[in-house]
Motif scaffolding. Sequence first.
Motif, PDB file in Angstrom:
ATOM      1  N   CYS A 184      -5.993  -0.030  -6.498  1.00  0.00           N
ATOM      2  CA  CYS A 184      -7.172  -0.818  -6.147  1.00  0.00           C
ATOM      3  C   CYS A 184      -8.188  -0.723  -7.281  1.00  0.00           C
ATOM      4  O   CYS A 184      -8.452   0.372  -7.792  1.00  0.00           O
ATOM      5  N   HIS A 185      -8.759  -1.853  -7.653  1.00  0.00           N
ATOM      6  CA  HIS A 185      -9.767  -1.865  -8.722  1.00  0.00           C
ATOM      7  C   HIS A 185     -10.596  -3.132  -8.570  1.00  0.00           C
ATOM      8  O   HIS A 185     -10.045  -4.218  -8.379  1.00  0.00           O
TER       9      HIS A 185
ATOM     10  N   SER B 252      -6.501  -5.650  -6.183  1.00  0.00           N
ATOM     11  CA  SER B 252      -5.559  -4.570  -6.469  1.00  0.00           C
ATOM     12  C   SER B 252      -4.359  -5.113  -7.221  1.00  0.00           C
ATOM     13  O   SER B 252      -4.110  -6.326  -7.239  1.00  0.00           O
TER      14      SER B 252
ATOM     15  N   THR C   5       0.810  -1.229   0.000  1.00  0.00           N
ATOM     16  CA  THR C   5       0.000   0.000   0.000  1.00  0.00           C
ATOM     17  C   THR C   5       0.839   1.274   0.000  1.00  0.00           C
ATOM     18  O   THR C   5       0.331   2.340  -0.311  1.00  0.00           O
TER      19      THR C   5
ATOM     20  N   TRP D 299       0.524   1.311  -6.451  1.00  0.00           N
ATOM     21  CA  TRP D 299      -0.485   0.327  -6.055  1.00  0.00           C
ATOM     22  C   TRP D 299      -1.863   0.845  -6.431  1.00  0.00           C
ATOM     23  O   TRP D 299      -2.227   1.973  -6.067  1.00  0.00           O
TER      24      TRP D 299
ATOM     25  N   ALA E 292      -9.446  -6.024 -10.768  1.00  0.00           N
ATOM     26  CA  ALA E 292      -7.981  -6.149 -10.816  1.00  0.00           C
ATOM     27  C   ALA E 292      -7.551  -7.476 -11.425  1.00  0.00           C
ATOM     28  O   ALA E 292      -6.586  -7.532 -12.197  1.00  0.00           O
TER      29      ALA E 292
ATOM     30  N   PRO F  96      -7.744  -6.146  -0.623  1.00  0.00           N
ATOM     31  CA  PRO F  96      -8.739  -5.830  -1.639  1.00  0.00           C
ATOM     32  C   PRO F  96      -8.202  -6.119  -3.034  1.00  0.00           C
ATOM     33  O   PRO F  96      -6.974  -6.199  -3.223  1.00  0.00           O
TER      34      PRO F  96
END
Length: 330
Positions: free
Chosen positions: A277-278, A303, A137, A275, A281, A301
């Motif tokens: 997040c999606h 990512s 992160t 990094w 991903a 999450p």
Amino acid sequence: MLKHGGGLRAAARQYGIALEDWVDLSTGLNPHGWPVPAIEASSWQRLPELDDGLEQAASDFYAAPQPLAVAGSQAAIQTLPRLRPPCRVGMLTLTYAEHPYAWQKQGHHVLRLAPEDIDAALPQVDVLQLCTPNNPTGWLPEPAQLREWHARLRQRDGWLVLDETFLDVTPERSLLPLAGQPGLIILRSIGKFFGLAGARAGFVFAWPALIEALQDELGPWTLAGPARQAVRMALQDRAWQAAMRQRLPAESDRLATLLRRHGLAPGGSTPLFQWVCHPQAAMLHRQLASQGILTRLFDAPPSLRFGLPAQESDWARLDQALASFTLVKS
């Protein structure tokens, strides 16, 4: 075995793309690694010698007392949990997976925390383990906050374990000025900033009794002779280090700009990776891999971690590949 970045040969087999045709962004390594010269033949032919200047070079580079050289920070990650009886260990919810795995394997209770919950939870843990900056992160607490947590833990014989693997670009954020104080353990790696992951070299900074206990547990010759020689020379190359501390943050910013242009705003970063997040991903990871671009996928999450491209053709390939994923971004 836990999943990590890399694994390029397996990806080449899975996607049917020749090994030399890949852009590997999965590891977070410096793509402009320190240029290793020819290694003396004697380094291959003798047992490693502890008076070869490596530890002094590390002490000079890190501006800290001489550390214990280990076969990558991974060796220390696996061994440190053996040096305490089962206890309560706090660490971030999403972090380098080897840390919770190693502590849990030795019977410790791991308490997963969000960054904002650490301060309140500190009385509940005996060990606080953090990657600073966090992988993946990029979260990085202020040194003053880390010093306070260390002081509170030290009062009750607790440990603050800091994995500073990604901190060489910004050494001013390190707690190495406190190295040697009881209760503070700092791990450093040669793999990321120097781009020498294959050397499997790292260092542990701690108080003398802990270093002695760790050394006894690991045994002799913790680092191979050729690796010791190459790492010593890399640590002494001040011009290369200064150039990289200028170059890598600029390239990380360039990567963030590229990702934003394609609707993939990073949620965290270091000078060596971004990094993202999606919710899709995993799909994006597969579609990039189908074009010979390997990223690091995380499930929770959902990512992706993007390392830095090595050359202009790699930047262009990433740009073109992301441009084709309008469905993913919708």
